[in-house]
Design a protein around this motif. Structure first.
Motif, PDB file in Angstrom:
ATOM      1  N   GLY A  38     -10.395  17.169  -0.054  1.00 57.62           N
ATOM      2  CA  GLY A  38     -10.269  15.810  -0.037  1.00 57.62           C
ATOM      3  C   GLY A  38      -9.846  15.426   1.477  1.00 57.62           C
ATOM      4  O   GLY A  38      -9.806  15.892   2.322  1.00 57.62           O
ATOM      5  N   VAL A  39      -9.363  14.017   1.301  1.00 58.54           N
ATOM      6  CA  VAL A  39      -9.040  13.289   2.471  1.00 58.54           C
ATOM      7  C   VAL A  39      -7.530  12.995   2.400  1.00 58.54           C
ATOM      8  O   VAL A  39      -7.302  12.593   1.536  1.00 58.54           O
ATOM      9  CB  VAL A  39     -10.067  12.145   2.798  1.00 58.54           C
ATOM     10  CG1 VAL A  39      -9.681  11.453   3.967  1.00 58.54           C
ATOM     11  CG2 VAL A  39     -11.618  12.527   2.922  1.00 58.54           C
ATOM     12  N   ARG A  40      -6.944  13.451   3.380  1.00 54.69           N
ATOM     13  CA  ARG A  40      -5.542  12.814   3.653  1.00 54.69           C
ATOM     14  C   ARG A  40      -5.382  11.647   4.430  1.00 54.69           C
ATOM     15  O   ARG A  40      -6.160  11.342   5.603  1.00 54.69           O
ATOM     16  CB  ARG A  40      -4.625  13.721   4.412  1.00 54.69           C
ATOM     17  CG  ARG A  40      -3.067  13.261   4.868  1.00 54.69           C
ATOM     18  CD  ARG A  40      -2.317  14.440   5.158  1.00 54.69           C
ATOM     19  NE  ARG A  40      -2.172  15.345   4.222  1.00 54.69           N
ATOM     20  CZ  ARG A  40      -1.420  15.339   2.987  1.00 54.69           C
ATOM     21  NH1 ARG A  40      -0.873  14.129   2.646  1.00 54.69           N
ATOM     22  NH2 ARG A  40      -1.431  16.468   2.295  1.00 54.69           N
ATOM     23  N   ILE A  41      -4.830  10.328   3.810  1.00 52.05           N
ATOM     24  CA  ILE A  41      -4.503   9.035   4.995  1.00 52.05           C
ATOM     25  C   ILE A  41      -3.165   8.817   4.991  1.00 52.05           C
ATOM     26  O   ILE A  41      -2.232   9.290   4.133  1.00 52.05           O
ATOM     27  CB  ILE A  41      -5.014   7.854   3.715  1.00 52.05           C
ATOM     28  CG1 ILE A  41      -6.612   8.056   3.554  1.00 52.05           C
ATOM     29  CG2 ILE A  41      -4.846   6.561   4.655  1.00 52.05           C
ATOM     30  CD1 ILE A  41      -7.144   6.906   2.552  1.00 52.05           C
ATOM     31  N   ALA A  42      -2.887   9.039   6.413  1.00 51.18           N
ATOM     32  CA  ALA A  42      -1.568   8.783   6.871  1.00 51.18           C
ATOM     33  C   ALA A  42      -1.298   7.517   7.897  1.00 51.18           C
ATOM     34  O   ALA A  42      -2.247   6.899   8.183  1.00 51.18           O
ATOM     35  CB  ALA A  42      -1.200  10.134   7.605  1.00 51.18           C
ATOM     36  N   CYS A  47       8.077   5.916  11.834  1.00 49.11           N
ATOM     37  CA  CYS A  47       7.818   5.917  10.439  1.00 49.11           C
ATOM     38  C   CYS A  47       6.652   6.877  10.210  1.00 49.11           C
ATOM     39  O   CYS A  47       5.687   6.317   9.250  1.00 49.11           O
ATOM     40  CB  CYS A  47       7.737   4.674   9.830  1.00 49.11           C
ATOM     41  SG  CYS A  47       6.195   3.687  10.147  1.00 49.11           S
ATOM     42  N   THR A  48       6.332   7.802  11.029  1.00 52.18           N
ATOM     43  CA  THR A  48       5.084   8.564  10.859  1.00 52.18           C
ATOM     44  C   THR A  48       5.081   9.316   9.659  1.00 52.18           C
ATOM     45  O   THR A  48       6.114   9.889   9.189  1.00 52.18           O
ATOM     46  CB  THR A  48       5.139   9.674  12.211  1.00 52.18           C
ATOM     47  OG1 THR A  48       4.955   8.962  13.031  1.00 52.18           O
ATOM     48  CG2 THR A  48       4.028  10.559  11.878  1.00 52.18           C
ATOM     49  N   ALA A  82       2.119  -1.592  16.539  1.00 55.94           N
ATOM     50  CA  ALA A  82       1.325  -1.722  15.371  1.00 55.94           C
ATOM     51  C   ALA A  82       1.126  -0.304  14.636  1.00 55.94           C
ATOM     52  O   ALA A  82       1.131   0.648  15.174  1.00 55.94           O
ATOM     53  CB  ALA A  82      -0.115  -2.509  15.586  1.00 55.94           C
ATOM     54  N   PRO A  83       0.813  -0.425  13.364  1.00 56.42           N
ATOM     55  CA  PRO A  83       0.565   0.907  12.580  1.00 56.42           C
ATOM     56  C   PRO A  83      -0.532   1.469  13.300  1.00 56.42           C
ATOM     57  O   PRO A  83      -1.553   0.891  13.455  1.00 56.42           O
ATOM     58  CB  PRO A  83       0.661   0.630  11.137  1.00 56.42           C
ATOM     59  CG  PRO A  83       1.362  -0.739  11.137  1.00 56.42           C
ATOM     60  CD  PRO A  83       1.306  -1.707  12.454  1.00 56.42           C
ATOM     61  N   SER A  84      -0.792   2.743  13.095  1.00 55.59           N
ATOM     62  CA  SER A  84      -2.049   3.511  13.591  1.00 55.59           C
ATOM     63  C   SER A  84      -2.305   4.419  12.205  1.00 55.59           C
ATOM     64  O   SER A  84      -1.309   5.072  11.559  1.00 55.59           O
ATOM     65  CB  SER A  84      -1.996   4.351  14.628  1.00 55.59           C
ATOM     66  OG  SER A  84      -0.747   5.527  14.429  1.00 55.59           O
ATOM     67  N   TYR A  85      -3.413   4.410  11.715  1.00 57.35           N
ATOM     68  CA  TYR A  85      -4.011   4.970  10.477  1.00 57.35           C
ATOM     69  C   TYR A  85      -4.782   6.237  10.868  1.00 57.35           C
ATOM     70  O   TYR A  85      -5.473   6.192  11.958  1.00 57.35           O
ATOM     71  CB  TYR A  85      -4.647   4.046   9.486  1.00 57.35           C
ATOM     72  CG  TYR A  85      -3.710   2.981   9.303  1.00 57.35           C
ATOM     73  CD1 TYR A  85      -2.917   2.992   8.278  1.00 57.35           C
ATOM     74  CD2 TYR A  85      -3.881   1.401   9.984  1.00 57.35           C
ATOM     75  CE1 TYR A  85      -2.015   1.785   7.861  1.00 57.35           C
ATOM     76  CE2 TYR A  85      -3.080   0.605   9.534  1.00 57.35           C
ATOM     77  CZ  TYR A  85      -2.283   0.702   8.632  1.00 57.35           C
ATOM     78  OH  TYR A  85      -1.400  -0.321   8.283  1.00 57.35           O
ATOM     79  N   SER A  86      -4.590   7.119  10.064  1.00 58.76           N
ATOM     80  CA  SER A  86      -5.578   8.296  10.421  1.00 58.76           C
ATOM     81  C   SER A  86      -6.043   9.065   9.091  1.00 58.76           C
ATOM     82  O   SER A  86      -5.535   8.745   7.950  1.00 58.76           O
ATOM     83  CB  SER A  86      -4.717   9.502  10.952  1.00 58.76           C
ATOM     84  OG  SER A  86      -3.590   9.978  10.386  1.00 58.76           O
ATOM     85  N   MET A  87      -7.135   9.737   9.197  1.00 56.33           N
ATOM     86  CA  MET A  87      -7.547  10.449   8.157  1.00 56.33           C
ATOM     87  C   MET A  87      -7.957  11.764   8.466  1.00 56.33           C
ATOM     88  O   MET A  87      -8.501  11.992   9.679  1.00 56.33           O
ATOM     89  CB  MET A  87      -9.102   9.738   7.617  1.00 56.33           C
ATOM     90  CG  MET A  87      -8.696   8.457   6.662  1.00 56.33           C
ATOM     91  SD  MET A  87     -10.149   7.922   5.819  1.00 56.33           S
ATOM     92  CE  MET A  87     -11.091   7.444   7.030  1.00 56.33           C
ATOM     93  N   THR A  88      -7.739  12.602   7.657  1.00 56.36           N
ATOM     94  CA  THR A  88      -8.113  14.043   8.066  1.00 56.36           C
ATOM     95  C   THR A  88      -8.526  14.987   6.711  1.00 56.36           C
ATOM     96  O   THR A  88      -8.202  14.583   5.617  1.00 56.36           O
ATOM     97  CB  THR A  88      -6.826  15.060   8.644  1.00 56.36           C
ATOM     98  OG1 THR A  88      -5.733  15.116   7.741  1.00 56.36           O
ATOM     99  CG2 THR A  88      -6.557  14.416   9.933  1.00 56.36           C
TER     100      THR A  88
END
Length: 124
Positions: free
Chosen positions: A34-38, A122-123, A46-52
């Motif tokens: 699957g895909v993790r969204i963080a 708040c990572t 500003a928040p930074s978003y990632s997917m792995t």
């Protein structure tokens, strides 16, 4: 296709983003792929978003399934991802995922204004 249950805040994923994510995980041999969204960097920036890509959910994850795609989100990240939109777009740097947070007020709240200079992490 927006996804929302009483336990899971809404995460909106466009059709193009869903298609791109499904294509990314379709080549994996693992059944729980699957895909993790963080989200991170939401202290003074500003928040930074990632997917792995992930092989399986962690112990403290919520699993959201959309048309066969598993999305893993750490439980403590859920409030920070509530209302986020994910799209797959072509921009000046080529194709990529674009994260759009829910609307935020133009003026900081008194609490936020008082916190200027007091960074916190708040990572997820």
């Amino acid at each position: 296709w927006p996804v929302q249950t009483q336990e899971v805040p809404m995460i909106l994923i466009s059709r193009s983003a869903l298609d791109a994510l499904q294509a990314a995980v379709s080549g994996a041999d693992k059944t729980d792929q699957g895909v993790r969204i963080a989200v991170g960097g939401c202290g003074c920036s500003a928040p930074s978003y990632s997917m792995t890509l992930e092989d399986r959910a962690g112990e403290d994850d919520t699993v959201i399934e959309i048309r066969g795609l598993r999305i893993y989100v750490a439980n403590h990240c859920l409030p920070k991802l509530a209302g986020i939109s994910v799209d797959y777009v072509e921009g000046s740097h080529g194709l990529g995922f674009e994260f759009t947070p829910p609307e935020t007020p133009m003026e900081p709240s008194p609490e936020a204004a008082a916190a200027i200079g007091k960074c916190s992490s708040c990572t997820c």
